[in-house]
Write a protein that holds these residues in place. Structure first.
Motif, PDB file in Angstrom:
ATOM      1  N   ALA A 222       0.847  -1.476  -0.085  1.00  0.00           N
ATOM      2  CA  ALA A 222       0.021   0.010  -0.014  1.00  0.00           C
ATOM      3  C   ALA A 222       0.918   1.227  -0.088  1.00  0.00           C
ATOM      4  N   PRO A 223       0.294   2.396  -0.462  1.00  0.00           N
ATOM      5  CA  PRO A 223       1.374   3.769  -0.352  1.00  0.00           C
ATOM      6  C   PRO A 223       1.679   3.915   0.783  1.00  0.00           C
ATOM      7  N   GLY A 224       2.658   4.467   1.173  1.00  0.00           N
ATOM      8  CA  GLY A 224       3.077   5.035   2.289  1.00  0.00           C
ATOM      9  C   GLY A 224       4.481   4.238   2.629  1.00  0.00           C
ATOM     10  N   PRO A 225       5.148   5.012   3.769  1.00  0.00           N
ATOM     11  CA  PRO A 225       6.465   4.347   4.038  1.00  0.00           C
ATOM     12  C   PRO A 225       6.157   2.695   4.587  1.00  0.00           C
ATOM     13  N   LEU A 226       7.401   2.108   4.278  1.00  0.00           N
ATOM     14  CA  LEU A 226       7.623   0.707   4.797  1.00  0.00           C
ATOM     15  C   LEU A 226       7.921   0.751   6.413  1.00  0.00           C
ATOM     16  N   ARG A 227       7.631  -0.205   6.930  1.00  0.00           N
ATOM     17  CA  ARG A 227       8.052  -0.488   8.252  1.00  0.00           C
ATOM     18  C   ARG A 227       9.201  -1.671   8.285  1.00  0.00           C
ATOM     19  N   VAL A 228      10.411  -1.565   8.770  1.00  0.00           N
ATOM     20  CA  VAL A 228      11.517  -2.464   8.913  1.00  0.00           C
ATOM     21  C   VAL A 228      11.943  -3.121   9.857  1.00  0.00           C
ATOM     22  N   LEU A 229      12.180  -4.259  10.033  1.00  0.00           N
ATOM     23  CA  LEU A 229      12.999  -5.099  11.171  1.00  0.00           C
ATOM     24  C   LEU A 229      14.140  -5.678  10.601  1.00  0.00           C
ATOM     25  N   HIS A 230      15.155  -5.223  10.798  1.00  0.00           N
ATOM     26  CA  HIS A 230      16.417  -5.960  10.250  1.00  0.00           C
ATOM     27  C   HIS A 230      17.430  -6.573  11.296  1.00  0.00           C
ATOM     28  N   ARG A 231      17.569  -7.539  11.218  1.00  0.00           N
ATOM     29  CA  ARG A 231      18.447  -8.618  12.380  1.00  0.00           C
ATOM     30  C   ARG A 231      19.579  -8.970  11.631  1.00  0.00           C
ATOM     31  N   TRP A 247       7.032  -4.477   6.368  1.00  0.00           N
ATOM     32  CA  TRP A 247       5.515  -4.475   6.215  1.00  0.00           C
ATOM     33  C   TRP A 247       5.279  -3.102   5.833  1.00  0.00           C
ATOM     34  N   ASP A 248       3.943  -3.098   4.928  1.00  0.00           N
ATOM     35  CA  ASP A 248       3.650  -1.702   4.513  1.00  0.00           C
ATOM     36  C   ASP A 248       2.687  -0.942   5.397  1.00  0.00           C
ATOM     37  N   SER A 249       2.109   0.283   5.064  1.00  0.00           N
ATOM     38  CA  SER A 249       1.515   0.987   6.054  1.00  0.00           C
ATOM     39  C   SER A 249       0.230   0.610   6.544  1.00  0.00           C
ATOM     40  N   THR A 250      -0.100  -0.770   6.303  1.00  0.00           N
ATOM     41  CA  THR A 250      -1.351  -1.208   6.447  1.00  0.00           C
ATOM     42  C   THR A 250      -0.972  -2.423   7.645  1.00  0.00           C
ATOM     43  N   GLY A 251       0.315  -2.853   7.514  1.00  0.00           N
ATOM     44  CA  GLY A 251       0.597  -3.726   8.518  1.00  0.00           C
ATOM     45  C   GLY A 251       1.014  -5.159   7.772  1.00  0.00           C
ATOM     46  N   LYS A 252       0.637  -5.195   6.575  1.00  0.00           N
ATOM     47  CA  LYS A 252       0.908  -6.293   5.731  1.00  0.00           C
ATOM     48  C   LYS A 252       2.270  -6.550   5.366  1.00  0.00           C
ATOM     49  N   LEU A 253       2.696  -7.930   5.556  1.00  0.00           N
ATOM     50  CA  LEU A 253       4.088  -8.189   5.168  1.00  0.00           C
ATOM     51  C   LEU A 253       4.135  -8.253   3.779  1.00  0.00           C
ATOM     52  N   VAL A 254       5.179  -7.337   3.059  1.00  0.00           N
ATOM     53  CA  VAL A 254       5.010  -7.571   1.560  1.00  0.00           C
ATOM     54  C   VAL A 254       6.398  -7.980   1.248  1.00  0.00           C
ATOM     55  N   ALA A 255       7.422  -8.036   1.951  1.00  0.00           N
ATOM     56  CA  ALA A 255       8.683  -8.440   1.422  1.00  0.00           C
ATOM     57  C   ALA A 255       9.655  -9.152   2.828  1.00  0.00           C
ATOM     58  N   GLN A 256      10.604  -9.981   2.447  1.00  0.00           N
ATOM     59  CA  GLN A 256      11.257 -10.531   3.236  1.00  0.00           C
ATOM     60  C   GLN A 256      12.714 -11.135   2.696  1.00  0.00           C
TER      61      GLN A 256
END
Length: 265
Positions: A222-231, A247-256
Protein backbone atom coordinates in the motif's frame (compact mmCIF):
# COMPACT_ATOMS: atom_id res chain seq x y z
CA UNK A 1 17.76 15.80 -0.97
CA UNK A 2 17.04 13.77 -4.10
CA UNK A 3 15.82 15.47 -7.25
CA UNK A 4 14.89 12.23 -9.01
CA UNK A 5 12.90 9.05 -8.42
CA UNK A 6 13.91 5.47 -7.77
CA UNK A 7 12.10 4.46 -10.95
CA UNK A 8 14.35 6.85 -12.89
CA UNK A 9 17.68 5.76 -11.36
CA UNK A 10 16.79 2.07 -11.78
CA UNK A 11 15.51 2.42 -15.34
CA UNK A 12 16.97 0.38 -18.20
CA UNK A 13 16.81 0.87 -21.98
CA UNK A 14 16.46 -2.04 -24.38
CA UNK A 15 19.20 -2.16 -27.04
CA UNK A 16 18.68 -5.73 -28.35
CA UNK A 17 16.60 -8.83 -27.57
CA UNK A 18 17.63 -9.65 -24.01
CA UNK A 19 20.10 -6.76 -23.87
CA UNK A 20 19.64 -3.51 -21.91
CA UNK A 21 21.67 -0.41 -21.12
CA UNK A 22 21.73 0.99 -17.59
CA UNK A 23 23.27 3.95 -15.82
CA UNK A 24 24.38 3.30 -12.23
CA UNK A 25 23.77 6.40 -10.15
CA UNK A 26 26.66 7.74 -8.02
CA UNK A 27 24.08 8.91 -5.46
CA UNK A 28 22.90 5.39 -4.59
CA UNK A 29 26.22 4.36 -3.08
CA UNK A 30 27.95 3.58 0.22
CA UNK A 31 31.54 4.80 0.28
CA UNK A 32 31.31 5.19 -3.49
CA UNK A 33 30.12 1.59 -4.01
CA UNK A 34 26.58 0.99 -5.39
CA UNK A 35 24.08 -0.49 -2.95
CA UNK A 36 23.47 -4.20 -3.60
CA UNK A 37 19.68 -3.99 -3.42
CA UNK A 38 19.73 -1.09 -5.88
CA UNK A 39 21.75 -3.17 -8.36
CA UNK A 40 19.37 -6.12 -7.94
CA UNK A 41 16.37 -3.86 -8.60
CA UNK A 42 18.07 -2.46 -11.70
CA UNK A 43 18.51 -5.99 -13.13
CA UNK A 44 14.91 -6.80 -12.16
CA UNK A 45 13.62 -3.88 -14.25
CA UNK A 46 15.07 -5.63 -17.28
CA UNK A 47 13.86 -9.07 -16.15
CA UNK A 48 10.19 -8.01 -16.12
CA UNK A 49 10.29 -5.62 -19.09
CA UNK A 50 7.53 -6.32 -21.60
CA UNK A 51 6.81 -9.68 -19.98
CA UNK A 52 3.40 -11.24 -19.34
CA UNK A 53 4.48 -12.04 -15.78
CA UNK A 54 5.45 -8.57 -14.60
CA UNK A 55 5.90 -9.00 -10.83
CA UNK A 56 9.07 -10.27 -9.18
CA UNK A 57 8.18 -13.06 -6.74
CA UNK A 58 11.68 -14.16 -5.74
CA UNK A 59 15.23 -13.08 -6.49
CA UNK A 60 18.68 -14.36 -5.61
CA UNK A 61 21.85 -12.48 -6.50
CA UNK A 62 25.56 -13.15 -6.16
CA UNK A 63 27.88 -10.15 -6.18
CA UNK A 64 31.11 -10.93 -7.98
CA UNK A 65 32.59 -7.43 -7.93
CA UNK A 66 31.40 -3.91 -7.25
CA UNK A 67 30.74 -1.90 -10.42
CA UNK A 68 31.54 1.79 -10.65
CA UNK A 69 28.83 4.43 -11.06
CA UNK A 70 28.18 5.04 -14.74
CA UNK A 71 27.16 3.04 -17.83
CA UNK A 72 26.59 -0.70 -17.47
CA UNK A 73 24.86 -3.47 -19.39
CA UNK A 74 22.19 -5.98 -18.34
CA UNK A 75 21.70 -9.29 -20.14
CA UNK A 76 18.47 -11.25 -19.61
CA UNK A 77 17.85 -14.92 -20.44
CA UNK A 78 14.48 -16.63 -20.07
CA UNK A 79 15.07 -20.06 -18.55
CA UNK A 80 11.45 -21.21 -18.45
CA UNK A 81 8.05 -19.73 -19.27
CA UNK A 82 5.16 -21.17 -17.26
CA UNK A 83 1.48 -20.50 -16.87
CA UNK A 84 1.73 -19.02 -13.37
CA UNK A 85 5.43 -18.25 -13.06
CA UNK A 86 8.56 -17.97 -15.18
CA UNK A 87 12.26 -18.14 -14.36
CA UNK A 88 14.72 -15.58 -15.67
CA UNK A 89 18.48 -15.14 -15.37
CA UNK A 90 19.93 -11.64 -15.26
CA UNK A 91 23.53 -10.45 -15.40
CA UNK A 92 24.94 -6.96 -14.88
CA UNK A 93 28.25 -6.31 -16.58
CA UNK A 94 30.59 -3.35 -16.88
CA UNK A 95 33.62 -3.07 -19.13
CA UNK A 96 33.10 -6.69 -20.17
CA UNK A 97 33.26 -8.02 -16.59
CA UNK A 98 30.34 -9.60 -14.74
CA UNK A 99 29.49 -7.68 -11.56
CA UNK A 100 26.19 -9.27 -10.45
CA UNK A 101 24.56 -12.57 -11.41
CA UNK A 102 20.87 -13.00 -10.47
CA UNK A 103 18.00 -15.45 -10.83
CA UNK A 104 14.35 -14.38 -10.69
CA UNK A 105 11.00 -16.06 -10.42
CA UNK A 106 8.42 -13.73 -11.92
CA UNK A 107 4.65 -14.00 -11.87
CA UNK A 108 1.60 -12.01 -10.81
CA UNK A 109 1.07 -11.07 -7.17
CA UNK A 110 -2.41 -11.92 -5.92
CA UNK A 111 -4.47 -9.92 -3.44
CA UNK A 112 -6.07 -11.41 -0.35
CA UNK A 113 -5.35 -12.32 3.25
CA UNK A 114 -2.66 -14.88 4.22
CA UNK A 115 -3.77 -18.42 4.97
CA UNK A 116 -1.28 -18.56 7.90
CA UNK A 117 1.31 -16.12 9.24
CA UNK A 118 1.99 -17.15 12.83
CA UNK A 119 5.61 -17.88 11.96
CA UNK A 120 6.41 -14.23 11.29
CA UNK A 121 8.06 -11.82 13.74
CA UNK A 122 5.62 -9.60 15.61
CA UNK A 123 4.91 -6.59 13.36
CA UNK A 124 3.23 -4.53 16.07
CA UNK A 125 6.18 -2.28 16.75
CA UNK A 126 6.10 1.50 16.61
CA UNK A 127 8.90 3.84 15.66
CA UNK A 128 8.85 6.12 18.67
CA UNK A 129 10.80 9.40 18.59
CA UNK A 130 12.24 8.49 15.18
CA UNK A 131 15.75 9.62 14.29
CA UNK A 132 16.88 9.97 10.67
CA UNK A 133 19.93 7.90 9.75
CA UNK A 134 22.90 10.21 9.05
CA UNK A 135 24.89 10.28 5.83
CA UNK A 136 27.81 8.34 7.31
CA UNK A 137 28.46 5.04 9.08
CA UNK A 138 29.53 4.90 12.75
CA UNK A 139 33.13 4.65 11.49
CA UNK A 140 32.72 7.79 9.33
CA UNK A 141 32.32 6.19 5.89
CA UNK A 142 30.23 8.50 3.64
CA UNK A 143 26.83 7.10 2.63
CA UNK A 144 25.50 9.17 -0.29
CA UNK A 145 22.35 7.06 -0.54
CA UNK A 146 21.06 8.55 2.72
CA UNK A 147 20.61 11.87 0.90
CA UNK A 148 18.21 10.08 -1.48
CA UNK A 149 16.06 7.92 0.80
CA UNK A 150 14.64 8.50 4.26
CA UNK A 151 15.35 5.99 6.99
CA UNK A 152 14.09 6.82 10.46
CA UNK A 153 15.12 4.49 13.27
CA UNK A 154 13.39 4.15 16.61
CA UNK A 155 15.25 5.67 19.55
CA UNK A 156 16.94 2.43 20.77
CA UNK A 157 18.16 1.59 17.26
CA UNK A 158 19.39 5.13 16.59
CA UNK A 159 21.70 5.01 19.61
CA UNK A 160 24.15 2.95 17.56
CA UNK A 161 25.17 6.24 15.88
CA UNK A 162 25.53 8.21 19.13
CA UNK A 163 26.31 5.73 21.91
CA UNK A 164 27.63 2.69 20.06
CA UNK A 165 26.38 -0.90 19.70
CA UNK A 166 23.93 -2.39 22.19
CA UNK A 167 24.88 -5.96 21.33
CA UNK A 168 21.33 -6.92 20.33
CA UNK A 169 22.00 -6.84 16.58
CA UNK A 170 18.63 -5.37 15.61
CA UNK A 171 17.49 -2.21 13.83
CA UNK A 172 13.84 -1.12 13.65
CA UNK A 173 12.49 1.79 11.65
CA UNK A 174 10.72 3.24 8.63
CA UNK A 175 11.84 3.56 5.02
CA UNK A 176 10.61 5.96 2.33
CA UNK A 177 11.71 6.56 -1.25
CA UNK A 178 12.51 10.07 -2.59
CA UNK A 179 9.49 12.35 -2.61
CA UNK A 180 7.26 9.68 -1.09
CA UNK A 181 7.35 7.61 -4.31
CA UNK A 182 5.22 4.46 -3.85
CA UNK A 183 7.03 1.15 -3.59
CA UNK A 184 6.42 -1.53 -6.21
CA UNK A 185 7.62 -5.17 -6.37
CA UNK A 186 10.92 -4.12 -7.97
CA UNK A 187 11.75 -1.36 -5.49
CA UNK A 188 10.99 -3.82 -2.66
CA UNK A 189 14.15 -5.64 -3.78
CA UNK A 190 16.05 -2.48 -2.93
CA UNK A 191 14.19 -2.10 0.36
CA UNK A 192 15.47 -5.50 1.52
CA UNK A 193 19.02 -4.05 1.46
CA UNK A 194 18.30 -0.40 2.24
CA UNK A 195 18.85 -0.32 6.01
CA UNK A 196 22.27 0.09 7.62
CA UNK A 197 23.80 -3.28 8.47
CA UNK A 198 22.26 -4.71 11.62
CA UNK A 199 25.81 -5.66 12.56
CA UNK A 200 26.40 -1.98 13.45
CA UNK A 201 24.47 -2.80 16.63
CA UNK A 202 27.06 -5.46 17.47
CA UNK A 203 30.40 -3.92 16.48
CA UNK A 204 31.62 -0.88 14.57
CA UNK A 205 32.83 -1.59 11.05
CA UNK A 206 33.22 0.06 7.67
CA UNK A 207 31.54 -1.09 4.48
CA UNK A 208 29.72 -4.42 4.85
CA UNK A 209 29.65 -5.70 1.24
CA UNK A 210 26.87 -8.08 0.23
CA UNK A 211 28.09 -11.43 -1.08
CA UNK A 212 24.67 -13.01 -1.68
CA UNK A 213 21.15 -11.64 -1.33
CA UNK A 214 17.86 -13.53 -1.47
CA UNK A 215 14.53 -11.69 -1.50
CA UNK A 216 10.89 -12.77 -1.57
CA UNK A 217 8.16 -10.33 -2.58
CA UNK A 218 4.96 -11.42 -0.84
CA UNK A 219 2.44 -8.70 -1.69
CA UNK A 220 2.04 -5.41 -3.51
CA UNK A 221 2.53 -2.67 -0.88
CA UNK A 222 0.00 0.00 0.00
CA UNK A 223 1.16 3.63 -0.41
CA UNK A 224 3.25 5.06 2.40
CA UNK A 225 6.52 4.33 4.21
CA UNK A 226 7.53 0.76 4.94
CA UNK A 227 8.19 -0.61 8.42
CA UNK A 228 11.42 -2.60 8.61
CA UNK A 229 12.86 -5.12 11.08
CA UNK A 230 16.51 -5.84 10.29
CA UNK A 231 18.40 -8.47 12.31
CA UNK A 232 21.91 -9.93 12.41
CA UNK A 233 22.26 -13.59 13.35
CA UNK A 234 25.85 -14.84 13.19
CA UNK A 235 29.24 -13.23 12.67
CA UNK A 236 32.09 -15.63 12.07
CA UNK A 237 35.15 -15.98 9.85
CA UNK A 238 34.77 -12.46 8.44
CA UNK A 239 31.18 -13.00 7.32
CA UNK A 240 27.78 -12.08 8.74
CA UNK A 241 24.23 -13.08 7.87
CA UNK A 242 21.17 -10.88 8.30
CA UNK A 243 17.43 -11.18 7.83
CA UNK A 244 14.97 -8.45 6.92
CA UNK A 245 11.17 -8.35 7.22
CA UNK A 246 9.16 -5.50 5.68
CA UNK A 247 5.56 -4.47 6.30
CA UNK A 248 3.59 -1.80 4.47
CA UNK A 249 1.59 1.04 6.02
CA UNK A 250 -1.39 -1.27 6.62
CA UNK A 251 0.66 -3.81 8.59
CA UNK A 252 0.83 -6.40 5.78
CA UNK A 253 4.10 -8.27 5.22
CA UNK A 254 5.20 -7.34 1.70
CA UNK A 255 8.80 -8.59 1.50
CA UNK A 256 11.41 -10.58 3.37
CA UNK A 257 14.99 -11.50 2.68
CA UNK A 258 18.32 -12.81 3.88
CA UNK A 259 21.85 -11.97 2.94
CA UNK A 260 25.45 -13.04 3.52
CA UNK A 261 27.93 -10.19 3.77
CA UNK A 262 31.60 -9.65 4.42
CA UNK A 263 32.61 -7.78 7.55
CA UNK A 264 35.69 -6.57 9.44
CA UNK A 265 35.14 -5.78 13.11
Amino acid sequence: MSTTTFAAVSAVKRRSPGGFDADISPQWTIGGKPNGGYLLALIARAAVAEREHHDVLAASAHYLRSPEPGPAEVEIETLRTGRNASQVRGRLTQDGKVAVEALFTVGTLAEGEPYWQAGLPDPRFDVESPVRVPGHTPSGLPVAIMDEIEIHLDAPSARVFTEGPSGVGELVGRLALPGGEPFDPVSLLFAIDAFPPATFDIAASGWVPTLELTAYVRARPAPGPLRVLHRAHLITDGRADESCHIWDSTGKLVAQGTQLAGIRV
